[in-house]
Design a protein around this motif. Sequence first.
Motif, PDB file in Angstrom:
ATOM      1  N   ASN A  95     -18.696  40.594 -16.533  1.00 60.69           N
ATOM      2  CA  ASN A  95     -18.548  39.140 -16.395  1.00 60.69           C
ATOM      3  C   ASN A  95     -17.467  38.745 -15.386  1.00 60.69           C
ATOM      4  OD1 ASN A  95     -20.634  38.564 -18.116  1.00 60.69           O
ATOM      5  ND2 ASN A  95     -19.343  38.153 -19.892  1.00 60.69           N
ATOM      6  N   GLY A  96     -17.423  39.462 -14.271  1.00 64.20           N
ATOM      7  CA  GLY A  96     -16.497  39.120 -13.203  1.00 64.20           C
ATOM      8  C   GLY A  96     -15.065  39.528 -13.442  1.00 64.20           C
ATOM      9  N   ARG A  97     -14.814  40.307 -14.474  1.00 63.84           N
ATOM     10  CA  ARG A  97     -13.448  40.732 -14.794  1.00 63.84           C
ATOM     11  C   ARG A  97     -13.331  42.247 -14.741  1.00 63.84           C
ATOM     12  NH1 ARG A  97     -12.492  38.672 -20.604  1.00 63.84           N
ATOM     13  NH2 ARG A  97     -14.670  39.258 -20.741  1.00 63.84           N
ATOM     14  N   THR A  98     -12.124  42.716 -14.478  1.00 64.18           N
ATOM     15  CA  THR A  98     -11.820  44.139 -14.584  1.00 64.18           C
ATOM     16  C   THR A  98     -10.572  44.304 -15.448  1.00 64.18           C
ATOM     17  OG1 THR A  98     -10.373  44.206 -12.632  1.00 64.18           O
ATOM     18  CG2 THR A  98     -12.733  44.560 -12.269  1.00 64.18           C
ATOM     19  N   ARG A  99     -10.552  45.388 -16.192  1.00 65.92           N
ATOM     20  CA  ARG A  99      -9.402  45.639 -17.071  1.00 65.92           C
ATOM     21  C   ARG A  99      -9.389  47.106 -17.437  1.00 65.92           C
ATOM     22  NH1 ARG A  99      -9.574  41.744 -21.926  1.00 65.92           N
ATOM     23  NH2 ARG A  99      -9.308  40.250 -20.224  1.00 65.92           N
ATOM     24  N   GLU A 100      -8.203  47.688 -17.453  1.00 66.05           N
ATOM     25  CA  GLU A 100      -8.070  49.068 -17.904  1.00 66.05           C
ATOM     26  C   GLU A 100      -8.016  49.088 -19.431  1.00 66.05           C
ATOM     27  OE1 GLU A 100      -8.242  51.638 -15.952  1.00 66.05           O
ATOM     28  OE2 GLU A 100      -8.188  50.520 -14.067  1.00 66.05           O
ATOM     29  N   HIS A 101      -8.899  49.861 -20.037  1.00 61.90           N
ATOM     30  CA  HIS A 101      -8.928  49.983 -21.490  1.00 61.90           C
ATOM     31  C   HIS A 101      -8.471  51.383 -21.881  1.00 61.90           C
ATOM     32  CE1 HIS A 101     -11.944  46.544 -22.643  1.00 61.90           C
ATOM     33  NE2 HIS A 101     -10.920  46.124 -21.938  1.00 61.90           N
ATOM     34  N   VAL A 102      -7.473  51.440 -22.720  1.00 58.59           N
ATOM     35  CA  VAL A 102      -6.975  52.716 -23.230  1.00 58.59           C
ATOM     36  C   VAL A 102      -7.188  52.747 -24.737  1.00 58.59           C
ATOM     37  CG1 VAL A 102      -4.984  54.244 -23.459  1.00 58.59           C
ATOM     38  CG2 VAL A 102      -5.248  52.840 -21.396  1.00 58.59           C
ATOM     39  N   TYR A 103      -7.918  53.750 -25.194  1.00 59.00           N
ATOM     40  CA  TYR A 103      -8.190  53.918 -26.622  1.00 59.00           C
ATOM     41  C   TYR A 103      -7.514  55.181 -27.123  1.00 59.00           C
ATOM     42  CZ  TYR A 103     -11.946  50.431 -26.352  1.00 59.00           C
ATOM     43  OH  TYR A 103     -12.676  49.277 -26.187  1.00 59.00           O
ATOM     44  N   ARG A 104      -7.002  55.117 -28.324  1.00 56.96           N
ATOM     45  CA  ARG A 104      -6.395  56.280 -28.953  1.00 56.96           C
ATOM     46  C   ARG A 104      -7.212  56.666 -30.184  1.00 56.96           C
ATOM     47  NH1 ARG A 104      -2.369  53.323 -26.669  1.00 56.96           N
ATOM     48  NH2 ARG A 104      -0.976  54.473 -25.278  1.00 56.96           N
ATOM     49  N   VAL A 105      -7.580  57.940 -30.245  1.00 57.01           N
ATOM     50  CA  VAL A 105      -8.407  58.443 -31.340  1.00 57.01           C
ATOM     51  C   VAL A 105      -7.479  59.011 -32.415  1.00 57.01           C
ATOM     52  CG1 VAL A 105     -10.326  59.945 -31.971  1.00 57.01           C
ATOM     53  CG2 VAL A 105     -10.163  59.056 -29.629  1.00 57.01           C
ATOM     54  N   ALA A 106      -7.737  58.674 -33.666  1.00 60.36           N
ATOM     55  CA  ALA A 106      -6.920  59.172 -34.769  1.00 60.36           C
ATOM     56  C   ALA A 106      -6.954  60.696 -34.827  1.00 60.36           C
ATOM     57  CB  ALA A 106      -7.427  58.592 -36.089  1.00 60.36           C
ATOM     58  N   ASP A 107      -5.890  61.283 -35.363  1.00 53.08           N
ATOM     59  CA  ASP A 107      -5.812  62.744 -35.474  1.00 53.08           C
ATOM     60  C   ASP A 107      -6.792  63.289 -36.504  1.00 53.08           C
ATOM     61  OD1 ASP A 107      -3.792  62.891 -33.569  1.00 53.08           O
ATOM     62  OD2 ASP A 107      -2.207  62.646 -35.073  1.00 53.08           O
ATOM     63  N   GLU A 108      -7.081  62.481 -37.513  1.00 52.39           N
ATOM     64  CA  GLU A 108      -7.963  62.932 -38.586  1.00 52.39           C
ATOM     65  C   GLU A 108      -8.955  61.823 -38.943  1.00 52.39           C
ATOM     66  OE1 GLU A 108      -5.562  64.044 -41.876  1.00 52.39           O
ATOM     67  OE2 GLU A 108      -4.683  65.800 -40.875  1.00 52.39           O
ATOM     68  N   ALA A 109     -10.082  62.228 -39.502  1.00 53.22           N
ATOM     69  CA  ALA A 109     -11.076  61.264 -39.964  1.00 53.22           C
ATOM     70  C   ALA A 109     -10.586  60.572 -41.236  1.00 53.22           C
ATOM     71  CB  ALA A 109     -12.399  61.975 -40.223  1.00 53.22           C
ATOM     72  N   GLU A 110     -11.139  59.400 -41.503  1.00 55.78           N
ATOM     73  CA  GLU A 110     -10.841  58.671 -42.730  1.00 55.78           C
ATOM     74  C   GLU A 110     -12.160  58.234 -43.363  1.00 55.78           C
ATOM     75  OE1 GLU A 110      -9.619  54.307 -41.803  1.00 55.78           O
ATOM     76  OE2 GLU A 110      -8.940  55.493 -40.074  1.00 55.78           O
ATOM     77  N   ILE A 111     -12.107  57.889 -44.622  1.00 59.96           N
ATOM     78  CA  ILE A 111     -13.311  57.451 -45.332  1.00 59.96           C
ATOM     79  C   ILE A 111     -13.501  55.959 -45.107  1.00 59.96           C
ATOM     80  CG2 ILE A 111     -14.459  57.254 -47.560  1.00 59.96           C
ATOM     81  CD1 ILE A 111     -14.162  60.108 -46.484  1.00 59.96           C
TER      82      ILE A 111
END
Length: 242
Positions: free
Chosen positions: A168-184
Amino acid sequence: MKTFALPLCLVALLCAWTPQARAAALEPFVATYDAWYEGRHAGDATMRVDHLDGSRWEVDLDIRGRRGLVGLARLNMGQSTVFDVSADGERYRPLTQRTVRKALFFGRQIDGVYDWDAGAAQWSGDVSKRRRDPVPLREGDLSALLINLAIIRDAEPGQTLNYRFVDNGRTREHVYRVADEAEIIEVGDLSYSALRVSRVDDGDDETLVWVANGVPTPIRILQRDADGDGVDLRLIEYQGVE
């Protein structure tokens, strides 16, 4: 079109996360979600991935809110991206993008084209003047919907995921962090072992995505700000499409 449904009770049992787990190769599916807004059940949503031809695919998200709900405009919208997939499945490249917002007395539609030969993307329709100029493209750029699919493909415990959002005409850097362990994660009467993947915007806005081993679509997508939960999509069921 022939479809098959995976029994959710079986899915829940099969979704325990293993340290080396990765999602299977991209496959067509249709997923149904309950849509919540500010903590209230507010409608439903459908996410769909279809194989068009050759390396071309399409992903769609349609959110439908109940009438009379405050903030309904955020819950009556559709998005779609046509994209191609590299032979090894490691690259999703957007080709076209559309956003449609639905309202009782007016609607808005924005269309975008990612011209990789020219190295630029551009949007038209109901888009503001300042977002009509061509946006230079970089290898690896993704639309919002493709970022969801990329997270499913890439998420491993403890990793940091970097994506460049171009939409939609925008740019942005997205940084995601993944958890060390799974959760329920509780989804209705079912439980999934899922990895939490989080992105914090500038300020207090936050996006959370939960992914489960072997499930081609997010278990839950939550957007919230300093005031609390905003849009919250919770998976009900999904079907593979042949």
